[in-house]
Design a protein around this motif. Sequence first.
Motif, PDB file in Angstrom:
ATOM      1  N   ASP A 664       0.861  -1.188   0.000  1.00  0.00           N
ATOM      2  CA  ASP A 664       0.000   0.000   0.000  1.00  0.00           C
ATOM      3  C   ASP A 664       0.895   1.234   0.000  1.00  0.00           C
ATOM      4  N   TRP A 665       0.720   2.069  -1.016  1.00  0.00           N
ATOM      5  CA  TRP A 665       1.621   3.207  -1.190  1.00  0.00           C
ATOM      6  C   TRP A 665       0.844   4.397  -1.756  1.00  0.00           C
ATOM      7  N   GLN A 666       0.843   5.478  -0.984  1.00  0.00           N
ATOM      8  CA  GLN A 666       0.244   6.730  -1.439  1.00  0.00           C
ATOM      9  C   GLN A 666      -1.180   6.523  -1.970  1.00  0.00           C
ATOM     10  N   ILE A 726      10.796  -3.664 -10.200  1.00  0.00           N
ATOM     11  CA  ILE A 726       9.928  -2.619 -10.708  1.00  0.00           C
ATOM     12  C   ILE A 726       8.708  -2.478  -9.810  1.00  0.00           C
ATOM     13  N   ALA A 727       8.214  -1.251  -9.724  1.00  0.00           N
ATOM     14  CA  ALA A 727       6.953  -0.977  -9.024  1.00  0.00           C
ATOM     15  C   ALA A 727       5.893  -0.760 -10.084  1.00  0.00           C
ATOM     16  N   THR A 728       4.806  -1.530 -10.014  1.00  0.00           N
ATOM     17  CA  THR A 728       3.745  -1.438 -11.008  1.00  0.00           C
ATOM     18  C   THR A 728       2.415  -1.204 -10.324  1.00  0.00           C
ATOM     19  N   ALA A 729       1.509  -0.596 -11.079  1.00  0.00           N
ATOM     20  CA  ALA A 729       0.142  -0.376 -10.587  1.00  0.00           C
ATOM     21  C   ALA A 729      -0.820  -0.613 -11.732  1.00  0.00           C
ATOM     22  N   ASP A 730      -1.993  -1.140 -11.400  1.00  0.00           N
ATOM     23  CA  ASP A 730      -3.046  -1.367 -12.391  1.00  0.00           C
ATOM     24  C   ASP A 730      -3.660  -0.023 -12.771  1.00  0.00           C
ATOM     25  N   THR A 731      -3.738   0.243 -14.075  1.00  0.00           N
ATOM     26  CA  THR A 731      -4.282   1.518 -14.547  1.00  0.00           C
ATOM     27  C   THR A 731      -5.803   1.563 -14.494  1.00  0.00           C
ATOM     28  N   GLY A 765       8.829  12.761  -5.920  1.00  0.00           N
ATOM     29  CA  GLY A 765       8.445  13.450  -4.698  1.00  0.00           C
ATOM     30  C   GLY A 765       7.480  12.684  -3.826  1.00  0.00           C
ATOM     31  N   ARG A 766       7.196  11.427  -4.170  1.00  0.00           N
ATOM     32  CA  ARG A 766       6.245  10.635  -3.397  1.00  0.00           C
ATOM     33  C   ARG A 766       6.932   9.462  -2.672  1.00  0.00           C
ATOM     34  N   ARG A 767       8.267   9.527  -2.582  1.00  0.00           N
ATOM     35  CA  ARG A 767       9.082   8.576  -1.812  1.00  0.00           C
ATOM     36  C   ARG A 767       9.083   7.161  -2.408  1.00  0.00           C
ATOM     37  N   LEU A 768       8.732   7.064  -3.697  1.00  0.00           N
ATOM     38  CA  LEU A 768       8.812   5.751  -4.339  1.00  0.00           C
ATOM     39  C   LEU A 768      10.265   5.319  -4.510  1.00  0.00           C
ATOM     40  N   GLY A 769      11.147   6.275  -4.818  1.00  0.00           N
ATOM     41  CA  GLY A 769      12.566   5.939  -4.960  1.00  0.00           C
ATOM     42  C   GLY A 769      13.138   5.338  -3.693  1.00  0.00           C
TER      43      GLY A 769
END
Length: 842
Positions: A664-666, A726-731, A765-769
């Motif tokens: 769970d992220w942002q 990789i970080a992926t998300a469903d569109t 800027g959302r701390r994903l890095g």
Amino acid sequence: MTVRNLDALFRPKSVAVIGASERPGSTGAMVWARVLEGGFDGPVWPVNPKYDTLGEHAVIHDAGDLPQAPTVAVICTPPASWPALIHKLGGMGTRAAILVGEARSDEDRLAVRHALSAARPHLLRIVGPGSLGVVSPALGAQLGAPSCRVKAGGVAWVSQSNALTNAVLGWAEARGLGFSHAVALGDEADVDAGDVLDYLASDPGTRAILLELDSVRAARKFMSAARAAARNKPVLALRSGRDDPADGLYTAAFRRAGLVRVDALDDLLDEIETLSVGRVAAGGTATLITSDRGLATLARDAFAAAGGLLAPWPADVSDALREVLPHAVGGNPLLLGDGARPEHFGTALKLLAEHRVTGTAFVVHASTHGAPVDEVAQALIDHHRFAYRGLLACFFGGVDAARRDALHAQGIPVHTTPQRLARAFARLVDYRLGRELLMQTPEGLPAQIPDAIDAALAQVREAVAAGEHELTGAAAARFLARFGLRVEGAEGEGHGAARNATSSTTTDASAGHATNAAAASTADGAAAAAAPLSTSTLKPIVDIAIELHDDDNFGPVFRFTAPAIDGVSDALRVYGLPPLNPMLARDIVTRSHYARLVAPEPTLAALTALSQAVCDVREIIGLTLALRVYRDRVTVVDPVLRVGAQRSRLAIVPYPRRFEETVDWQGLRITVRPIRPEDESAHRDFVQAMTPEDLRLRFFGAVRTFDHSQLARMTQIDYDREMALIATADTGDGVERTLGVVRAVADPDNETAEFAVTVRSDQKGRRLGQLLMERIIAYARARGTHWLIGEALRENGAMIALAKACGFTITRTEDPGVVGFRMPLDDAEAADAGATNAQPAR
């Protein structure tokens, strides 16, 4: 260890010959003479207590009295002396040694083991025992006892045979050909073929590698190194022993790694000519240029036998030809006529340069009164720049050494017959096609349902715990159902029951892959009852027998056999190394004559599913079954799965599913997982979504786009030495979008890994890095890597801040516009780093 300190072997700064001698015929005398003849311009020290001088060189009586640590020691003394010498040299700082003598007795082999133990604390690398030596002609370094002085060239020779190495070096010397390096591995107690391939893969002086071997010591390391090398340059392999039962496995391994296998020493020698001097881009087609009709026929037949590589002849080329060479006959071969003069060959090259579909240029010529060989050769030298895909020549009767060397200087290989020329070119085409196979993006498959895999694992582990050694009948059908495979004749508990029943899902052409619906409903271990398969109206095309066995070297391997389609042609007998995907399965299937009779997708899906079962369930130590192939579907017949607690590792690391996680992220539900080849399209979209400035900061320069080969390198990684998370998300429409990627590429001996991290411009800027960096640091630490390092442009403040936040030390680099990052990953390294108090970059 792998490439650690191999630069000491291939780029030595000083050499000691331990046991140097002047006694005629002795090993020490031969080695000392070759070292001097090579012309090495660094310090060379002879060591032998029996002499005070050897020629103009003062002899050192004891290795411990050397004025400094030699980069390489060539040891010519008896085996009993090796452990003490290695201990002494390692303590001084020597980083490589070549053991020329052989270990013949048990006592000798014990001495080798002690020498390896003495070398290990100092990271000293050992070539041999029984090694002819290592030659790097560009440096004049002849470290061993080669039969002749070796000329510098662009091809590396790596062999397990001393005799063959001497024969090849002598053959090349007689033809004015050279090598970037020549290595006789000997018994490979330490340095082996995989190590040397790893080094040569990135050696800028090596354009191609010729490999001769009988066996592979460490299959996983060899496969990883060979695949890395073959992506960068041609690697041709010769292995004798076609009657060896394991030979088919080596053929499969070479093909999987992108190596081109040659069948005879003559073929390998021809490639020294083609690759050492040639600048040939083997696009797959060629145009023959000759003057004589008989030669044209011979050459055309040779190319037909090598695979039909002659380019089609466009009409506009014939029109242009008539204007400049009215007596020539257009077509392929291009026939210049009996009256051809040397300048006509140059004119033909210039003409073909304007019509690139004509491919690589080949000139086949026998001397005539109007066109002597020497003058035609000079015409080729004068016009070679027009051959945009390269130029190869065949002169019947040969050319003199001076003219041959002049042709070589312009990158024009010279062969003695059209057959040798055609076969040499065909192998370059094989390399290009094999490299394309390495770089192809396989068709995507839906992710296997985790619950089904967990159920399969639970079933097998329960059987092993109960002391069962095989799964057959309903138990085997239930297991295979988890992976979408239907077993004919499995009903209830019976094995060999009526063949109109099934216990799993079907694999058919309309789906193109194994359906997982039934597998999803059988997570509790119960087989689903699928619709019956009627065989009364379906006639099988062929049964493919499939075996999995645990090879002593390559680990689990598949063997596929099928009868001849007509009783006359060859039966199918091939090996396959898991993991397989549909692309690799297609490469296996298309070699069967049955391929044209069936829809390929069901077979590809079934082979891929079997591979996935083997990769996901390590308790499968062997299996036998038949894959019954119908026109539009496949089923499994008579499966027997052998299970156990232990199995060898796969030679090629499969997709590491254990690193998948959902986070769970942002406000989003994202998946962090290893990258897969099927991610190429999403990765292209990911790169295109980044701003030009972000791309410049990431790649240290202006980047517009990436082509398929570049994207393939990013998505088709070797999990044995590289990781990309990789970080992926469903569109929202079922399509995954890549939001960020972090990479770590380890050196072959896992001392350091270099990282890089990239986040989509609209996600910064959302701390994903930081989320990705935390995971790659944990991955590298768990893998046993000692240091994680990286670099960034000095102006990349966001990356520098992220590195500091993650605990990296910021360091200077040789480039004032670039800063470095360095982090110790184990306690000892961290303590050393803290004691050093490295100064941050300013």
